[in-house]
Design a protein around this motif. Structure first.
Motif, PDB file in Angstrom:
ATOM      1  N   GLN A  26      -5.270  -1.063  -7.398  1.00 17.62           N
ATOM      2  CA  GLN A  26      -6.182  -0.746  -8.498  1.00 17.62           C
ATOM      3  C   GLN A  26      -5.849   0.605  -9.123  1.00 17.62           C
ATOM      4  OE1 GLN A  26     -10.020  -1.144  -6.637  1.00 17.62           O
ATOM      5  NE2 GLN A  26      -9.972  -3.391  -6.690  1.00 17.62           N
ATOM      6  N   GLU A  27      -5.514   1.595  -8.288  1.00 22.91           N
ATOM      7  CA  GLU A  27      -5.160   2.914  -8.808  1.00 22.91           C
ATOM      8  C   GLU A  27      -3.855   2.861  -9.590  1.00 22.91           C
ATOM      9  OE1 GLU A  27      -5.172   5.659  -5.573  1.00 22.91           O
ATOM     10  OE2 GLU A  27      -7.363   5.701  -5.413  1.00 22.91           O
ATOM     11  N   GLN A  81      -6.104  -2.856  -1.649  1.00 23.95           N
ATOM     12  CA  GLN A  81      -6.806  -3.085  -2.920  1.00 23.95           C
ATOM     13  C   GLN A  81      -6.939  -1.794  -3.719  1.00 23.95           C
ATOM     14  OE1 GLN A  81     -10.400  -5.075  -1.309  1.00 23.95           O
ATOM     15  NE2 GLN A  81      -9.933  -6.728  -2.732  1.00 23.95           N
ATOM     16  N   GLN A  82      -7.283  -0.714  -3.029  1.00 25.86           N
ATOM     17  CA  GLN A  82      -7.433   0.570  -3.702  1.00 25.86           C
ATOM     18  C   GLN A  82      -6.099   1.028  -4.287  1.00 25.86           C
ATOM     19  OE1 GLN A  82      -9.155   3.644  -1.291  1.00 25.86           O
ATOM     20  NE2 GLN A  82      -8.876   5.225  -2.842  1.00 25.86           N
ATOM     21  N   ALA A  83      -5.008   0.842  -3.535  1.00 26.38           N
ATOM     22  CA  ALA A  83      -3.684   1.266  -4.005  1.00 26.38           C
ATOM     23  C   ALA A  83      -3.276   0.506  -5.259  1.00 26.38           C
ATOM     24  CB  ALA A  83      -2.648   1.066  -2.901  1.00 26.38           C
ATOM     25  N   THR A 123      -5.574  -7.013 -12.668  1.00 26.25           N
ATOM     26  CA  THR A 123      -5.730  -6.509 -11.291  1.00 26.25           C
ATOM     27  C   THR A 123      -5.820  -7.641 -10.295  1.00 26.25           C
ATOM     28  OG1 THR A 123      -8.130  -6.403 -11.565  1.00 26.25           O
ATOM     29  CG2 THR A 123      -6.874  -4.406 -12.046  1.00 26.25           C
ATOM     30  N   THR A 156       1.172   3.486  -3.469  1.00 22.87           N
ATOM     31  CA  THR A 156       0.623   4.840  -3.379  1.00 22.87           C
ATOM     32  C   THR A 156       1.686   5.874  -3.721  1.00 22.87           C
ATOM     33  OG1 THR A 156      -0.974   4.151  -1.692  1.00 22.87           O
ATOM     34  CG2 THR A 156      -0.507   6.505  -1.857  1.00 22.87           C
ATOM     35  N   THR A 215       0.839  -1.208   0.000  1.00 20.77           N
ATOM     36  CA  THR A 215       0.000   0.000   0.000  1.00 20.77           C
ATOM     37  C   THR A 215       0.870   1.251   0.000  1.00 20.77           C
ATOM     38  OG1 THR A 215      -1.765  -1.152   1.197  1.00 20.77           O
ATOM     39  CG2 THR A 215      -1.809   1.251   1.230  1.00 20.77           C
ATOM     40  N   SER A 229      -8.554  -3.310   2.380  1.00 18.33           N
ATOM     41  CA  SER A 229      -9.278  -2.454   1.430  1.00 18.33           C
ATOM     42  C   SER A 229      -8.384  -1.330   0.910  1.00 18.33           C
ATOM     43  CB  SER A 229     -10.523  -1.861   2.100  1.00 18.33           C
ATOM     44  OG  SER A 229     -11.455  -2.876   2.412  1.00 18.33           O
ATOM     45  N   ALA A 230      -7.562  -0.763   1.801  1.00 17.23           N
ATOM     46  CA  ALA A 230      -6.628   0.283   1.375  1.00 17.23           C
ATOM     47  C   ALA A 230      -5.610  -0.274   0.384  1.00 17.23           C
ATOM     48  CB  ALA A 230      -5.925   0.873   2.591  1.00 17.23           C
TER      49      ALA A 230
END
Length: 347
Positions: A325-326, A321-323, A346, A235, A231, A318-319
């Motif tokens: 995916q972005e 996964q978001q990192a 992904t 990020t 993450t 969840s954080a």
């Protein structure tokens, strides 16, 4: 003339291979951090722009709650001397005597849990041997059944083996066998079933084996530290990439040489090295999440412990996964704009 034998050649080749492997991947727990560092620095070299590297691999801690916060206070049933000696026909008085020794009063959580289970069995057996003591014995059985879930909670929350499994602050996922996941899943399932089915016969060696397996693998902790590192690094990397105005390097929608070089770096380091680790991390998460959720629903476990589980197994995941995916979305948009079709997933 110097003669080089075949064994010498093999030895030299092996040494070179080990050296190259060490250079690329380091050793042990720092593999993933070094892969990210190489990924970032190669992109920086292509763009001739410095990349400020993170050193989060040394500072990622899981912050397992202290034992003092997690220990459940347990009411200890009292028995007077007359009642104690009246139980001379069964093993209850032996167990009570053992519990009141200095060693017995400092039992490990697993030993204490075994003691309480043995005591319940002994009390039930005593009723058969000494029906004249039924009233007292049934009262003690009721008390023991009431405190057993709290003793189980102390086993789960304060055992050194489980603390190591969930809170170990070393190692990341670098390679993982299916047996590691299966053994961890089996051990956590076993511990939950102790609570859900207390009437099932307990084999002490089996309990200790599962605890030792959890401690040895500490797979939840490795997975949670891995997702935290990924993450942070993803990020930071995505933010840096967005600052490079890479769309301008594809005039008329055609990739420049730098973009083609970046595509190679992306393929070699993200897709081929980072993404497989992400796949293993997802496998661990989706296999163990139902067990974390079931454990979080046990009211005898402290709020601090349940929050710890929720933080790492749900919120932090969840954080992560978001990192990821972005990060993938950035590359997809760039390659689409530059008319490049790389392998992107992904999963």
């Amino acid at each position: 003339m110097t003669h080089i034998t075949l064994s010498n050649v093999k030895l030299v080749a092996l040494c070179v291979l080990v050296l190259l492997t060490s250079t690329l991947f380091g050793c042990g727990k720092n593999n993933l951090a070094q892969v990210f560092n190489e990924y970032q620095q190669r992109m920086a070299n292509v763009l001739d722009t410095p990349f400020e590297a993170n050193s989060n691999d040394g500072t990622i801690t899981l912050n397992y709650p202290s034992k003092r916060e997690l220990v459940s206070a347990i009411e200890i049933p009292q028995i007077d001397v007359k009642q104690f000696f009246a139980l001379n026909k069964c093993e209850v008085n032996v167990l009570i005597a053992q519990r009141n020794t200095p060693l017995g009063r400092t039992q490990l959580p697993s030993v204490r849990y075994l003691y309480e289970r043995n005591m319940l069995s002994a009390l039930a057996h005593c009723i058969q041997l000494m029906p004249e003591q039924r009233v007292n014995l049934e009262s003690w059985i009721t008390q023991k059944r009431r405190i057993l879930p709290l003793v189980w909670a102390n086993l789960i929350q304060t055992s050194d083996e489980i603390i190591n499994a969930l809170g170990n602050n070393s190692d990341f996922i670098t390679s993982l066998s299916s047996s590691d996941i299966q053994q961890t899943q089996s051990a956590l399932t076993y511990l939950l079933q102790l609570k859900q089915h207390p009437q099932v016969i307990l084999v002490p060696a089996e309990l200790e084996q599962h605890l030792q397996q959890l401690s040895k693998l500490h797979l939840p902790a490795k997975a949670w530290r891995t997702q935290a590192l990924m993450t942070n690094e993803l990020t930071t990397t995505t933010t840096w990439l967005k600052q490079q105005n890479l769309l301008t390097k594809c005039p008329d929608g055609q990739a420049s040489q730098n973009i083609l070089y970046l595509k190679n770096v992306f393929t070699l380091w993200f897709i081929e090295k980072i993404q497989p680790i992400a796949g293993q991390l997802n496998n661990v998460q989706y296999t163990l999440l139902p067990l974390y959720q079931s454990m979080s629903q046990q009211p005898e476990l402290t709020p601090q412990f349940r929050q710890f589980l929720a933080q790492h197994s749900q919120i932090s995941f969840s954080a992560y996964q978001q990192a990821i995916q972005e990060h993938v979305l950035f590359w997809q948009q760039l390659f689409k704009h530059c008319s490049i079709s790389p392998r992107v997933s992904t999963k």
